[in-house]
Scaffold this active site. Structure first.
Site, mmCIF file in Angstrom:
data_model
loop_
_atom_site.group_PDB
_atom_site.id
_atom_site.type_symbol
_atom_site.label_atom_id
_atom_site.label_comp_id
_atom_site.label_asym_id
_atom_site.label_seq_id
_atom_site.Cartn_x
_atom_site.Cartn_y
_atom_site.Cartn_z
ATOM 1 N N TYR A 110 -0.898 5.433 12.771
ATOM 2 C CA TYR A 110 -2.274 5.874 12.566
ATOM 3 C C TYR A 110 -3.159 5.357 13.701
ATOM 4 O O TYR A 110 -2.667 4.776 14.659
ATOM 5 C CB TYR A 110 -2.734 5.471 11.163
ATOM 6 C CG TYR A 110 -1.873 6.145 10.118
ATOM 7 C CD1 TYR A 110 -1.910 7.533 9.958
ATOM 8 C CD2 TYR A 110 -0.951 5.415 9.360
ATOM 9 C CE1 TYR A 110 -1.074 8.174 9.047
ATOM 10 C CE2 TYR A 110 -0.114 6.049 8.457
ATOM 11 C CZ TYR A 110 -0.174 7.434 8.304
ATOM 12 O OH TYR A 110 0.661 8.072 7.430
ATOM 13 N N GLN A 156 -6.936 -1.155 1.607
ATOM 14 C CA GLN A 156 -6.429 -0.901 2.953
ATOM 15 C C GLN A 156 -7.257 0.216 3.588
ATOM 16 O O GLN A 156 -7.356 1.315 3.043
ATOM 17 C CB GLN A 156 -4.958 -0.494 2.932
ATOM 18 C CG GLN A 156 -4.374 -0.405 4.342
ATOM 19 C CD GLN A 156 -2.976 0.187 4.368
ATOM 20 O OE1 GLN A 156 -2.794 1.363 4.098
ATOM 21 N NE2 GLN A 156 -1.992 -0.637 4.712
ATOM 22 N N ALA A 204 -3.942 3.680 1.458
ATOM 23 C CA ALA A 204 -4.806 3.771 2.628
ATOM 24 C C ALA A 204 -6.033 4.630 2.326
ATOM 25 O O ALA A 204 -5.933 5.684 1.703
ATOM 26 C CB ALA A 204 -4.032 4.340 3.803
ATOM 27 N N TYR A 211 3.623 11.966 -4.602
ATOM 28 C CA TYR A 211 2.420 12.414 -3.903
ATOM 29 C C TYR A 211 1.729 13.533 -4.664
ATOM 30 O O TYR A 211 2.258 14.642 -4.789
ATOM 31 C CB TYR A 211 2.776 12.891 -2.491
ATOM 32 C CG TYR A 211 3.518 11.846 -1.683
ATOM 33 C CD1 TYR A 211 2.894 10.669 -1.293
ATOM 34 C CD2 TYR A 211 4.850 12.034 -1.335
ATOM 35 C CE1 TYR A 211 3.577 9.709 -0.575
ATOM 36 C CE2 TYR A 211 5.536 11.081 -0.603
ATOM 37 C CZ TYR A 211 4.897 9.914 -0.227
ATOM 38 O OH TYR A 211 5.568 8.955 0.484
ATOM 39 N N GLY A 271 7.267 -1.941 -2.453
ATOM 40 C CA GLY A 271 6.716 -0.602 -2.511
ATOM 41 C C GLY A 271 7.241 0.190 -3.687
ATOM 42 O O GLY A 271 6.744 0.070 -4.814
ATOM 43 N N HIS A 281 -5.318 -0.981 8.411
ATOM 44 C CA HIS A 281 -4.021 -0.318 8.578
ATOM 45 C C HIS A 281 -3.827 0.001 10.059
ATOM 46 O O HIS A 281 -4.296 1.011 10.565
ATOM 47 C CB HIS A 281 -4.011 0.963 7.747
ATOM 48 C CG HIS A 281 -2.649 1.569 7.572
ATOM 49 N ND1 HIS A 281 -1.512 1.094 8.203
ATOM 50 C CD2 HIS A 281 -2.230 2.635 6.828
ATOM 51 C CE1 HIS A 281 -0.478 1.829 7.846
ATOM 52 N NE2 HIS A 281 -0.885 2.778 7.019
ATOM 53 N N GLY A 300 11.935 -2.788 1.980
ATOM 54 C CA GLY A 300 13.206 -2.796 1.288
ATOM 55 C C GLY A 300 13.621 -4.107 0.673
ATOM 56 O O GLY A 300 14.820 -4.380 0.517
ATOM 57 N N PRO A 344 0.837 -1.203 0.000
ATOM 58 C CA PRO A 344 0.000 0.000 0.000
ATOM 59 C C PRO A 344 0.872 1.253 0.000
ATOM 60 O O PRO A 344 1.755 1.394 0.841
ATOM 61 C CB PRO A 344 -0.796 -0.131 1.304
ATOM 62 C CG PRO A 344 0.047 -1.010 2.179
ATOM 63 C CD PRO A 344 0.763 -1.946 1.268
ATOM 64 N N MET A 345 0.615 2.135 -0.954
ATOM 65 C CA MET A 345 1.413 3.359 -1.079
ATOM 66 C C MET A 345 0.494 4.545 -1.334
ATOM 67 O O MET A 345 -0.242 4.558 -2.321
ATOM 68 C CB MET A 345 2.424 3.237 -2.224
ATOM 69 C CG MET A 345 3.547 2.279 -1.942
ATOM 70 S SD MET A 345 4.653 2.092 -3.363
ATOM 71 C CE MET A 345 3.614 1.093 -4.434
#
Length: 361
Positions: free
Chosen positions: A186, A105, A63, A345, A317, A181, A296, A30-31
């Site tokens: 969060y 998510q 998310a 973003y 990711g 999530h 990673g 999830p990104m």
């Protein structure tokens, strides 16, 4: 070009996580991409973004908030209105048309929100009235994080129900499952880890109390859509957003055991660092079911994690963001596109839909 996937490769073999049957073990992590509209509806280009990556064993979306006051920033999507359902259905249809599997998510950002993100009259809330250190990026620039209001006991059931309600909407939208999530600082994580939770009631103090909100929200989702379609993401040692815990092994060991008793599809561990990776075998054993690991990974490390028995699948990711055909590139040992971090973003199709597949490159 010779196929780099040897006969003993695990990354490109099928596996099953609950009701999710994966043809390979490459997972899209999830990104957050912050390209939804002002009402939290994903746009048509999002359907193409996920469809481009449908050759992975499983796609996990960015998310997606369960309540208006859980919004994570300008451009994050929601799943709490009929319009959200309709917008996401375009995405799931596109992924399924290309043979993929996709879960959404679900999050509530808690104290990671800011009043400028939220509808009028909504407040930033958390487990306790402890702000995140540092600044958050808002439409007006960088400003200090707001001090959240601690949720009252009689408010918590509404937030639990919100996860279940959004999970039902996820099924209406055509998703194959839901991931909660509970990582990266969060709301669910804010209740779980003691740096953000200083409560003295039934949701604070002892580990079993701090885990209560997470477990109740997970049960609400499992009751709504089936445990076999429900996953949870945890990040035991990730310090992001001022998060820490005095005893991650005990806190997350308890959470993993209790989540395992629910018969979930999978546990998703954001390992974050060496300490997080060291916890994975014990958490996998405590959970007793399918585990996705992330943080990673490359081909070699993924194969080693799978061979260890602690992981059932591996989430990628940034490499998957920049390489829509990542499973094929990993399988054949092909070079990877370089990611354009300036477009991670927000924005339009640039840095979102225009990363070439290897043949096109």
């Amino acid at each position: 070009m010779p196929d780099a996937a040897a006969a003993d490769s695990l990354l490109f073999t099928p596996t099953t996580l609950g009701a999710l049957h994966l043809p390979n073990r490459v997972v899209l992590a999830p990104m957050t991409r912050v390209r939804a509209d002002a009402e939290g509806n994903v746009r048509p280009m999002t359907a193409e973004y996920y469809a481009q990556r449908a050759s992975g064993g499983l796609l996990i979306t960015e998310a997606t908030q369960v309540l208006p006051n859980g919004k994570g920033g300008v451009g994050t999507p929601g799943l709490h209105t009929d319009a959200h359902v309709d917008a996401w259905r375009v995405v799931t249809d596109a992924v399924h048309a290309r043979g993929g599997r996709i879960v959404v998510q679900l999050w509530h950002t808690g104290r990671a929100a800011h009043p400028s993100f939220l509808p009028p009259g909504e407040e930033v809330v958390s487990a306790s009235a402890i702000p995140i250190a540092g600044e958050v990026f808002t439409p007006a620039g960088r400003v200090p994080y707001a001090t959240p209001r601690a949720l009252a006991l009689d408010e918590i059931p509404r937030y639990v129900r919100a996860f279940g309600d959004s999970a039902r909407r996820a099924m209406d939208a055509g998703f194959d499952g839901v991931e909660l999530h509970a990582a990266n600082g969060y709301l669910l994580d804010q209740f779980l880890r003691d740096s953000a939770n200083r409560r003295t009631d039934a949701y604070g103090g002892a580990i079993a109390h701090r885990a209560r909100f997470l477990l109740e929200a997970t049960r609400a989702v499992a009751d709504a859509i089936g445990a076999e379609r429900t996953g949870v993401r945890l990040s035991p040692t990730n310090p992001f957003q001022s998060m820490a815990d005095a005893d991650p092994a005990a806190t997350f060991g308890h959470a993993a055991r209790e989540l395992g008793r629910l018969g979930l599809a999978y546990l998703h561990l954001n390992e974050s660092d060496a300490a997080g990776r060291a916890l994975t075998p014990a958490l996998a054993e405590a959970f007793g079911g399918g585990v996705i690991v992330a943080s990673g990974y490359d081909r070699a490390r993924a194969e080693a994690a799978l061979a260890s028995g602690a992981a059932s699948a591996v989430a990628f990711g940034v490499p998957y963001l920049a390489n829509p055909d990542l499973p094929e590139r990993l399988r054949l040992g092909l070079p990877l596109n370089a990611p354009d971090r300036a477009t991670f973003y927000g924005g339009d199709e640039r840095g979102y839909l225009d990363y070439p597949g290897y043949v096109a490159a």
